[in-house]
Design a protein around this motif. Structure first.
Motif, PDB file in Angstrom:
ATOM      1  N   THR A  74     -15.539 -14.791   6.510  1.00  0.00           N
ATOM      2  CA  THR A  74     -14.458 -14.695   5.528  1.00  0.00           C
ATOM      3  C   THR A  74     -14.964 -13.894   4.331  1.00  0.00           C
ATOM      4  OG1 THR A  74     -13.571 -16.832   6.193  1.00  0.00           O
ATOM      5  CG2 THR A  74     -12.852 -15.964   4.073  1.00  0.00           C
ATOM      6  N   PRO A  75     -14.438 -12.688   4.105  1.00  0.00           N
ATOM      7  CA  PRO A  75     -14.876 -11.925   2.931  1.00  0.00           C
ATOM      8  C   PRO A  75     -14.469 -12.636   1.639  1.00  0.00           C
ATOM      9  CG  PRO A  75     -13.728 -10.516   4.508  1.00  0.00           C
ATOM     10  CD  PRO A  75     -13.496 -11.932   4.927  1.00  0.00           C
ATOM     11  N   ASP A  76     -15.329 -12.569   0.653  1.00  0.00           N
ATOM     12  CA  ASP A  76     -15.006 -13.134  -0.664  1.00  0.00           C
ATOM     13  C   ASP A  76     -14.020 -12.259  -1.421  1.00  0.00           C
ATOM     14  OD1 ASP A  76     -17.048 -15.506  -0.954  1.00  0.00           O
ATOM     15  OD2 ASP A  76     -18.199 -13.822  -0.166  1.00  0.00           O
ATOM     16  N   ARG A  77     -14.083 -10.954  -1.184  1.00  0.00           N
ATOM     17  CA  ARG A  77     -13.148 -10.029  -1.831  1.00  0.00           C
ATOM     18  C   ARG A  77     -12.783  -8.929  -0.837  1.00  0.00           C
ATOM     19  NH1 ARG A  77     -15.418  -7.907  -7.499  1.00  0.00           N
ATOM     20  NH2 ARG A  77     -13.310  -7.054  -7.592  1.00  0.00           N
ATOM     21  N   VAL A  78     -11.521  -8.554  -0.865  1.00  0.00           N
ATOM     22  CA  VAL A  78     -11.046  -7.396  -0.101  1.00  0.00           C
ATOM     23  C   VAL A  78     -10.550  -6.375  -1.108  1.00  0.00           C
ATOM     24  CG1 VAL A  78      -9.437  -6.550   1.628  1.00  0.00           C
ATOM     25  CG2 VAL A  78     -10.416  -8.843   1.865  1.00  0.00           C
ATOM     26  N   LEU A  79     -11.183  -5.220  -1.138  1.00  0.00           N
ATOM     27  CA  LEU A  79     -10.885  -4.190  -2.126  1.00  0.00           C
ATOM     28  C   LEU A  79     -10.285  -2.982  -1.423  1.00  0.00           C
ATOM     29  CD1 LEU A  79     -14.235  -4.470  -4.109  1.00  0.00           C
ATOM     30  CD2 LEU A  79     -12.047  -5.440  -4.761  1.00  0.00           C
ATOM     31  N   HIS A  80      -9.157  -2.518  -1.933  1.00  0.00           N
ATOM     32  CA  HIS A  80      -8.499  -1.330  -1.392  1.00  0.00           C
ATOM     33  C   HIS A  80      -8.670  -0.194  -2.403  1.00  0.00           C
ATOM     34  CE1 HIS A  80      -6.466  -3.310   2.018  1.00  0.00           C
ATOM     35  NE2 HIS A  80      -6.447  -4.362   1.225  1.00  0.00           N
ATOM     36  N   LEU A  81      -9.380   0.847  -1.986  1.00  0.00           N
ATOM     37  CA  LEU A  81      -9.624   2.015  -2.825  1.00  0.00           C
ATOM     38  C   LEU A  81      -8.990   3.230  -2.178  1.00  0.00           C
ATOM     39  CD1 LEU A  81     -13.400   1.347  -3.643  1.00  0.00           C
ATOM     40  CD2 LEU A  81     -11.397   0.559  -4.905  1.00  0.00           C
ATOM     41  N   ALA A  82      -8.955   4.312  -2.928  1.00  0.00           N
ATOM     42  CA  ALA A  82      -8.346   5.546  -2.420  1.00  0.00           C
ATOM     43  C   ALA A  82      -9.212   6.729  -2.825  1.00  0.00           C
ATOM     44  CB  ALA A  82      -6.929   5.722  -2.963  1.00  0.00           C
TER      45      ALA A  82
END
Length: 357
Positions: A74-82
């Motif tokens: 289970t990831p602690d954070r999911v970050l969406h970048l571009a």
């Protein structure tokens, strides 16, 4: 090291600790079925032998089989970048805690296209985008340099952006078309921009993205603020599936805006603490009736009451303006853009407003 040598006295016992660390990620599967063609192999249970061998005689004195059973993570954070397609992404990501437990973190990324570094209190990330692919990688943050105590696991997704460039004149509309190829099935989509005051998208509402066809989207850019030399306005444009909220496509728009030539300047004095209404005369210089579109560079402070002006040939009409109240003495410059029906600038009027007590 792969091996460790110990010297033991007769009848002496010693505890030998070891840590198992795996950077494999993906689907976990307990079965032994063959992997289908074109799919990444899943993470399966496996046995790792650990041997204790006599350094003098070479025979095995103890064999320990370490059974590894994968489990979902289970990831602690999911970050969406571009990032732009085939460009390098550079980002500084702040950790959630103000101070880590030990004051320092040790970061690691498995993907060879990613480089991570701890710079208190941020984690700097560099990632090289591959052509035509969405980037996805994991960043592990550890409390110790031996990667024994995991502090956090981050899942980072990088969306590739197609790039479009605009160079416009303040208050004047310039347009470009975006081409989007439909999927195998039709879907309802809608366009959004990060700067709706200056970027107008057509169609404006939800529309049908035709399957297996090339669909056109018009982007109309009308800048309201001049960019300084060397400055570039950054705008994000997203095409989103209305039903599933899925991101269908994305663009990175870079734009510059030059100052227009001011044809007339008007000086206006207004009292403090109250809104005001003014009108200025405008003459149609053309030998035929014209329709003019009116806009201001600061619609919050100065607003045009009628954005469309129909003026007969060689005739005069009035531009009616509303001024917001000011509560301190100040001088404000506002541009009034007089455009034709195609959005091209006919004239630019400068309104210099002095608010006096």
């Amino acid at each position: 090291p792969d091996s460790l040598e110990l010297t033991l006295a007769p009848s002496e016992s010693v505890s030998v600790p070891f840590v198992f660390v795996s950077f494999a990620h993906g689907q976990h599967d307990a079965s032994v079925a063959p992997v289908a063609a074109g799919k990444a192999p899943p993470i399966r249970a496996r046995t790792i032998p650990v041997r204790f061998t006599s350094a003098r005689y070479g025979h095995t004195t103890l064999l320990v089989n370490v059974q590894v059973a994968p489990r979902p993570y289970t990831p602690d954070r999911v970050l969406h970048l571009a990032s732009g397609a085939e460009e390098s992404l550079k980002a500084s990501l702040r950790i959630c805690d103000v101070h880590p437990p030990n004051g320092e973190l040790f970061v690691h990324a498995v993907d060879p296209m990613a480089a991570v570094q701890w710079r208190d209190p941020d984690v700097t990330v560099k990632y090289r985008m591959q052509p035509g692919a969405t980037g996805e990688f994991f960043v592990m943050l550890y409390n110790d340099p031996y990667h024994a105590s995991l502090y956090a696991l981050w899942h980072i997704c990088v969306q590739p952006l197609q790039r479009i460039d605009f160079h416009g004149v303040l208050g004047q509309t310039c347009s470009k078309e975006l081409i989007v190829k439909g999927d195998r099935f039709s879907r309802r989509v809608q366009c959004y921009s990060s700067c709706p005051s200056e970027v107008d998208l057509v169609p404006a509402g939800a529309f049908q993205l035709v399957a297996a066809a090339y669909n056109k989207i018009s982007v109309n850019f009308r800048p309201l603020r001049q960019t300084a030399p060397g400055e570039t306005k950054q705008v994000r444009i997203h095409l989103v599936d209305v039903d599933s909220q899925e991101l269908v496509s994305a663009w990175h728009m870079r734009a510059t805006a030059a100052a227009p030539e001011v044809s007339k300047t008007f000086q206006i004095e207004l009292p403090l603490h109250q809104a005001a209404h003014k009108k200025i005369a405008y003459v149609n210089p053309w030998p035929a009736a014209r329709v003019f579109q009116l806009h201001t560079s600061d619609p919050i402070s100065v607003r045009v009451k009628e954005e469309r002006l129909d003026i007969p040939a060689k005739s005069k009409s009035y531009i009616r303006l509303w001024f917001a109240a000011e509560h301190r003495p100040v001088t404000k410059d506002t541009l009034i853009f007089v455009n034709d029906d195609r959005g091209q600038n006919e004239e630019c009027l400068l309104i210099r407003t002095n608010f006096i007590g």
